[in-house]
Design a protein around this motif. Structure first.
Motif, PDB file in Angstrom:
ATOM      1  N   ASP A 159     -30.168 -33.070  -1.345  1.00 35.06           N
ATOM      2  CA  ASP A 159     -29.666 -34.048  -2.328  1.00 35.06           C
ATOM      3  C   ASP A 159     -28.138 -33.978  -2.343  1.00 35.06           C
ATOM      4  O   ASP A 159     -27.534 -33.300  -3.178  1.00 35.06           O
ATOM      5  N   ILE A 160     -27.500 -34.691  -1.433  1.00 32.30           N
ATOM      6  CA  ILE A 160     -26.058 -34.548  -1.241  1.00 32.30           C
ATOM      7  C   ILE A 160     -25.280 -34.967  -2.480  1.00 32.30           C
ATOM      8  O   ILE A 160     -24.370 -34.257  -2.923  1.00 32.30           O
ATOM      9  N   ARG A 161     -25.607 -36.093  -3.053  1.00 30.03           N
ATOM     10  CA  ARG A 161     -24.875 -36.545  -4.252  1.00 30.03           C
ATOM     11  C   ARG A 161     -25.099 -35.581  -5.415  1.00 30.03           C
ATOM     12  O   ARG A 161     -24.177 -35.277  -6.168  1.00 30.03           O
ATOM     13  N   GLY A 162     -26.326 -35.108  -5.542  1.00 31.32           N
ATOM     14  CA  GLY A 162     -26.591 -34.128  -6.590  1.00 31.32           C
ATOM     15  C   GLY A 162     -25.850 -32.825  -6.345  1.00 31.32           C
ATOM     16  O   GLY A 162     -25.308 -32.218  -7.277  1.00 31.32           O
ATOM     17  N   LEU A 163     -25.787 -32.385  -5.087  1.00 30.42           N
ATOM     18  CA  LEU A 163     -25.077 -31.151  -4.749  1.00 30.42           C
ATOM     19  C   LEU A 163     -23.573 -31.293  -5.003  1.00 30.42           C
ATOM     20  O   LEU A 163     -22.924 -30.352  -5.479  1.00 30.42           O
ATOM     21  N   LEU A 164     -23.015 -32.458  -4.682  1.00 33.24           N
ATOM     22  CA  LEU A 164     -21.586 -32.679  -4.941  1.00 33.24           C
ATOM     23  C   LEU A 164     -21.294 -32.601  -6.436  1.00 33.24           C
ATOM     24  O   LEU A 164     -20.299 -32.003  -6.860  1.00 33.24           O
ATOM     25  N   SER A 165     -22.158 -33.194  -7.241  1.00 33.19           N
ATOM     26  CA  SER A 165     -21.964 -33.150  -8.690  1.00 33.19           C
ATOM     27  C   SER A 165     -22.181 -31.737  -9.228  1.00 33.19           C
ATOM     28  O   SER A 165     -21.487 -31.288 -10.150  1.00 33.19           O
ATOM     29  N   LEU A 166     -23.144 -31.024  -8.635  1.00 34.05           N
ATOM     30  CA  LEU A 166     -23.377 -29.629  -9.017  1.00 34.05           C
ATOM     31  C   LEU A 166     -22.149 -28.782  -8.681  1.00 34.05           C
ATOM     32  O   LEU A 166     -21.739 -27.910  -9.454  1.00 34.05           O
ATOM     33  N   GLN A 167     -21.548 -29.039  -7.518  1.00 36.69           N
ATOM     34  CA  GLN A 167     -20.326 -28.342  -7.138  1.00 36.69           C
ATOM     35  C   GLN A 167     -19.204 -28.622  -8.143  1.00 36.69           C
ATOM     36  O   GLN A 167     -18.453 -27.730  -8.523  1.00 36.69           O
ATOM     37  N   ASP A 168     -19.106 -29.868  -8.611  1.00 42.18           N
ATOM     38  CA  ASP A 168     -18.078 -30.232  -9.582  1.00 42.18           C
ATOM     39  C   ASP A 168     -18.173 -29.380 -10.850  1.00 42.18           C
ATOM     40  O   ASP A 168     -17.176 -28.831 -11.322  1.00 42.18           O
ATOM     41  N   ILE A 169     -19.360 -29.290 -11.410  1.00 45.39           N
ATOM     42  CA  ILE A 169     -19.489 -28.595 -12.693  1.00 45.39           C
ATOM     43  C   ILE A 169     -19.415 -27.083 -12.536  1.00 45.39           C
ATOM     44  O   ILE A 169     -19.146 -26.367 -13.504  1.00 45.39           O
ATOM     45  N   SER A 170     -19.639 -26.584 -11.318  1.00 47.00           N
ATOM     46  CA  SER A 170     -19.635 -25.131 -11.135  1.00 47.00           C
ATOM     47  C   SER A 170     -18.263 -24.524 -11.394  1.00 47.00           C
ATOM     48  O   SER A 170     -18.158 -23.317 -11.634  1.00 47.00           O
ATOM     49  N   HIS A 171     -17.206 -25.338 -11.376  1.00 46.11           N
ATOM     50  CA  HIS A 171     -15.849 -24.844 -11.619  1.00 46.11           C
ATOM     51  C   HIS A 171     -15.435 -24.977 -13.084  1.00 46.11           C
ATOM     52  O   HIS A 171     -14.293 -24.683 -13.425  1.00 46.11           O
ATOM     53  N   MET A 172     -16.370 -25.393 -13.941  1.00 50.63           N
ATOM     54  CA  MET A 172     -16.058 -25.583 -15.358  1.00 50.63           C
ATOM     55  C   MET A 172     -16.571 -24.424 -16.203  1.00 50.63           C
ATOM     56  O   MET A 172     -16.769 -24.557 -17.406  1.00 50.63           O
ATOM     57  N   ASN A 173     -16.778 -23.280 -15.592  1.00 53.22           N
ATOM     58  CA  ASN A 173     -17.308 -22.097 -16.266  1.00 53.22           C
ATOM     59  C   ASN A 173     -16.385 -21.670 -17.396  1.00 53.22           C
ATOM     60  O   ASN A 173     -15.166 -21.532 -17.209  1.00 53.22           O
ATOM     61  N   ILE A 174     -16.938 -21.467 -18.580  1.00 52.26           N
ATOM     62  CA  ILE A 174     -16.146 -20.974 -19.709  1.00 52.26           C
ATOM     63  C   ILE A 174     -16.433 -19.500 -19.979  1.00 52.26           C
ATOM     64  O   ILE A 174     -16.058 -18.955 -21.020  1.00 52.26           O
ATOM     65  N   GLY A 175     -17.097 -18.848 -19.026  1.00 43.77           N
ATOM     66  CA  GLY A 175     -17.384 -17.426 -19.153  1.00 43.77           C
ATOM     67  C   GLY A 175     -18.825 -17.161 -19.524  1.00 43.77           C
ATOM     68  O   GLY A 175     -19.423 -17.887 -20.324  1.00 43.77           O
ATOM     69  N   GLN A 176     -19.397 -16.127 -18.906  1.00 36.20           N
ATOM     70  CA  GLN A 176     -20.780 -15.721 -19.198  1.00 36.20           C
ATOM     71  C   GLN A 176     -21.774 -16.836 -18.896  1.00 36.20           C
ATOM     72  O   GLN A 176     -22.794 -16.969 -19.575  1.00 36.20           O
ATOM     73  N   GLU A 177     -21.497 -17.660 -17.888  1.00 35.76           N
ATOM     74  CA  GLU A 177     -22.410 -18.733 -17.508  1.00 35.76           C
ATOM     75  C   GLU A 177     -22.898 -18.469 -16.084  1.00 35.76           C
ATOM     76  O   GLU A 177     -22.398 -19.030 -15.111  1.00 35.76           O
TER      77      GLU A 177
END
Length: 594
Positions: A188-206
């Protein structure tokens, strides 16, 4: 000419550009005599690595760019086209709203449109339409009931808007009993790209976002080998420059390029993004010309030839950190403050003796030009110039916002000089600070707190009630990008210091405190610290409640955005390749300025 041309703008960007761009150059006396070196054999560790002159041209190279500015006619044509395209896109958005207002699929389409507008950096022209599309109930429904793309996009938009949203709850539906992402999402390329986007929004302990980064990165890397070329390039660029930690304008050009390869396109939206990009580039070129004139008239480059003469680098910091045509004056004036941070750093590093630097620092504390009379000519000239610029900024703030912040700005300057003086004392006394002490002082000498205190007042934020505490206890929204800068800088400069027989970087101090560690382990520790500061900065920018050690102060949105952008630019400014070049920064400058 500039004021006349831009006074014809009538929509949001145009109205913002009505403010004068060509500000009067600050007056400052300077001596024409060449200073003798006063280092007396002292050598403090340089706070910034000197970049390649090919990336940061001097005055002769910059003068050649003046011919690139278009004529009045060209500007007017571009302005009119921008206005017409804005109307076209607005009509499209209103039609989309009427057509899909009551359907779930229509809601998804409108959310996807908002995402495109944001990625192209033109969403602010359609704020009413964007706010209407960002229905909280719909976003909640998509986050907890949509497919991988819908859920992750909704998560990102909600977190960016400051809503509380749990990564574990949103992503739990896509994992197996062991908490690992299910293998059927590998394609799921589009889903993976969006998943990659949010993976950098970690606010800690996630932990789920950490797994999201690993899963999306591994599978996108693998997918590049079989994707069609245009999509493969887009995936490669997304991995190399993740959305959240990269400058939005830079990402916008790559997103636009990808959209232009698709079979189904929204031409008006793409053309508006291109016209907007061209107008912003033109504005930045004009700002650069004004700053260049100020710097050349100032004469400090001639008076302190050992100091850095990097006008373009100084402007790039502010051009990328502070967005919006209405903040043109902020970019111009704060570039001057940035320039003084670099020049003062070089005076401490290469010019002054300890006694002279102590007197220089005392004069700054007193904010008295007469107190600098006994100092070398270059220090007197530097003090007069920064004194004039700082007072001019304070007067401007008073005219526009009704409060004069000069006392707080003086304290911020004194704090910077005290930080440089602390480093000088460490070196002259042969004292080796511990790594934590070094990093605390490095936050100050990065210059980030000084610049952001000026910005806060220029944005009209009244911190007069707690300004003393603000200067003494730097809030995380400022200290995080400052630490990121200091640690990134140290990762690059440590290699140079090893060759020169110098030390003092955080990494070197950490190795001294932990003699059993290998250099690679110490570098990995530094990278974990940088990741931790990013998590703290994310909490500051995305959380409705203050984080640890943060005062109960609500900062303007433009201020927190500038802090994010400054942190985003650090890796670009200090991202050296194996040949000590900055290829990504070179690409940024070519794309955004020339």
């Amino acid at each position: 000419m500039v004021c006349h041309v831009f006074s014809s703008f009538s929509s949001s960007l145009i109205r913002e550009l009505e403010a004068p761009l060509l500000l009067p150059a600050a007056s400052a006396s300077s001596s024409s005599s060449s200073p003798a070196s006063r280092s007396g054999g002292r050598r403090r560790r340089a706070a910034h690595v000197r970049p390649s002159p090919a990336i940061y041209p001097g005055r002769q190279e910059l003068a050649s760019h003046s011919s690139m500015l278009p004529t009045d006619f060209d500007i007017q044509v571009l302005i009119e086209r921008h206005e017409a395209l804005t109307d076209d896109v607005q009509e499209m958005l209103q039609h989309q709203r009427r057509r899909h207002q009551k359907t779930a699929s229509g809601g998804r389409e409108r959310i996807a449109t908002v995402d495109h507008l944001r990625r192209l950096c033109i969403d602010h022209y359609f704020q009413d339409e964007v706010d209407d599309a960002m229905d909280a109930c719909l976003l909640e429904e998509l986050a907890h009931g949509g497919d991988l793309l819908d859920a992750t996009l909704a998560f990102r938009l909600m977190r960016e808007a400051g809503h509380h949203v749990s990564a574990d709850e949103v992503l739990g539906r896509f994992t197996d009993d062991n908490g690992e992402f299910r293998l059927d999402y590998r394609k799921d390329i589009r889903g993976l790209l969006s998943l990659q986007d949010i993976s950098h929004m970690n606010i800690g302990q996630e932990a789920s976002l950490c797994k999201a980064k690993e899963f999306s990165t591994r599978n996108l890397e693998s997918a590049i080998n079989y994707l069609e070329p245009n999509l493969a390039r887009y995936v490669r660029q997304s991995l190399d420059h993740p959305y959240h930690v990269s400058l939005n304008q830079y990402k916008a050009r790559h997103h636009l390029s990808y959209l232009q390869t698709l079979p189904i396109r929204c031409t008006a939206r793409e053309e508006l993004a291109l016209a907007d990009f061209q107008l912003n580039k033109l504005l930045h070129q004009m700002e650069m010309q004004e700053i260049k004139r100020w710097w050349m008239d100032l004469g400090l480059a001639q008076e302190i030839p050992v100091a850095r003469d990097q006008v373009q680098k100084w402007f790039v910091w502010m051009m990328t950190a502070i967005q919006g045509a209405s903040l043109s004056r902020c970019r111009i004036e704060l570039t001057k403050i940035v320039s003084f941070v670099y020049i003062v750093d070089d005076i401490f590093d290469l010019v002054g003796t300890r006694e002279e630097l102590s007197c220089f620092t005392q004069a700054i504390r007193m904010w008295d030009l007469a107190a600098a009379d006994s100092l070398p000519s270059c220090m007197r000239s530097c003090f007069r110039a920064l004194h004039t610029v700082t007072n001019d900024i304070a007067d401007m703030v008073e005219r526009e916002h009704g409060v004069n912040p000069i006392n707080h700005l003086k304290k911020a300057w004194a704090m910077l000089f005290d930080g440089f003086m602390t480093e000088t004392k460490w070196l002259s006394a042969g004292q080796v600070p511990d790594s934590e002490e070094y990093l605390r002082n490095g936050v100050v000498t990065s210059g980030v707190p000084l610049v952001f205190v000026h910005l806060l007042f220029m944005l009209g934020h009244d911190v007069s009630q707690n300004a003393a505490e603000f200067v003494d206890h730097i809030p995380p929204v400022i200290s995080c990008p400052a630490k990121i800068l200091r640690l990134w800088d140290d990762l690059g400069s440590a290699k140079d210091e090893a060759q020169e027989g110098l030390d003092g970087s955080y990494k070197e101090l950490y190795l001294k405190e932990n003699p059993g560690l290998a250099a690679g382990e110490a570098e990995e520790h530094v990278r974990r610290l940088i990741a931790g500061e990013w998590e703290e900065l994310n909490r500051e920018c995305f959380s409705a409640s203050p984080s640890r050690s943060s005062p109960a102060t609500t900062f303007p949105a433009g201020f927190t955005q500038a802090a994010l952008n400054a942190a985003r630019m650090v890796g670009v400014m200090y991202g050296y390749d194996g040949e000590r070049r900055l290829p990504v920064l070179d690409d940024y400058v070519r794309m955004l300025l020339f």
